[in-house]
Design a protein around this motif. Structure first.
Motif: not given
Length: 258
Positions: A129, A149, A161
């Motif tokens: 992420l 995201k 993530s």
């Protein structure tokens, strides 16, 4: 000395681009733009010899179109990619950004160029992420994390993530690299052997994802590849062989950018 004189026709594309990503405006001051290589030559010194990779290339890379650069190792494919993206400077000639009303330095277009490296170049200490969000944060985008995201979800990695690159497979790392390159909605995506380190199934999935994402964003895709299957997905193919280069489709040789 290898000589290659290439050009590409100008096409007007009636793009109406919108974005579903938070904080991203796909339309920009350089919408419907192109990159132009003007009499570009590249050479280097090796053991007191001057090695010429290519000479006098004239090439137009249009926003919204896809290009594959193919040929054997050492033929100049990656060098051409680096020049066209503004990451390197040609020995002779110039690389400029163009629109229907002006011509400007390739440096002005740099914020609208994304690059996908064969070796991924993800930051090992950051999770997926944060790797995707970092370029957006450096641009001061307050919605960087939300956009990152959404892109991880788009490339099928929402569930990964929080994983660092060492915890991801090669195919997953390349998906993160694609998300990072596309997250700020660049107009031009350059990819150096984007499937070169992947197994056949992962390579197919990455190729389909890359072309689909660029099409959705109205972006140009310019890639270097040894894969004939991947090259065939592109609208145009530029082939390097034994110091010479040519378009696979001979009908576009000799036509002009604008």
């Amino acid at each position: 000395m290898p000589v290659c004189v290439l050009s590409h026709p100008f096409h007007a594309y009636p793009f109406t681009l919108t974005s579903k990503l938070i904080g991203v405006d796909i339309m920009s001051k350089h919408n419907n733009s192109w990159i132009e290589l003007r009499d570009v030559s590249q050479s280097f010194r090796a053991e007191s010899r001057n090695i010429v990779l290519f000479k006098n290339i004239n090439l137009c890379i249009r926003q919204g179109e896809s290009y594959a650069i193919t040929g054997p190792s050492g033929s100049g494919k990656s060098s051409l990619l680096m020049l066209a993206s503004g990451l390197e400077t040609p020995t002779k000639g110039s690389v400029v950004g163009c629109s229907e009303t002006k011509t400007y330095s390739i440096n002005e277009l740099r914020s609208e160029i994304g690059f996908i490296f064969q070796q991924f170049h993800l930051l090992p200490e950051l999770d997926a992420l944060t790797n995707v969000a970092l370029p957006l944060k450096l641009r001061g985008n307050k919605a960087a994390t939300d956009i990152a995201k959404q892109w991880l979800e788009k490339v099928g990695l929402a569930h990964r993530s929080t994983h660092k690159p060492s915890q991801l497979s090669g195919g997953e790392q390349q998906r993160v690299a694609i998300a990072r390159a596309l997250a700020f909605s660049p107009k031009f995506i350059f990819a150096d052997e984007p499937t070169g380190n992947l197994d056949s199934q992962s390579a197919k999935e990455i190729a389909d994802l890359l072309f689909a994402c660029c099409k959705d964003n109205g972006a140009s895709l310019i890639l270097v590849t040894h894969s004939g299957q991947l090259a065939d997905k592109a609208m145009h193919q530029l082939q390097f062989n034994e110091g010479k280069c040519s378009w696979k489709n001979p009908l576009i040789q000799g036509e002009h950018c604008a």
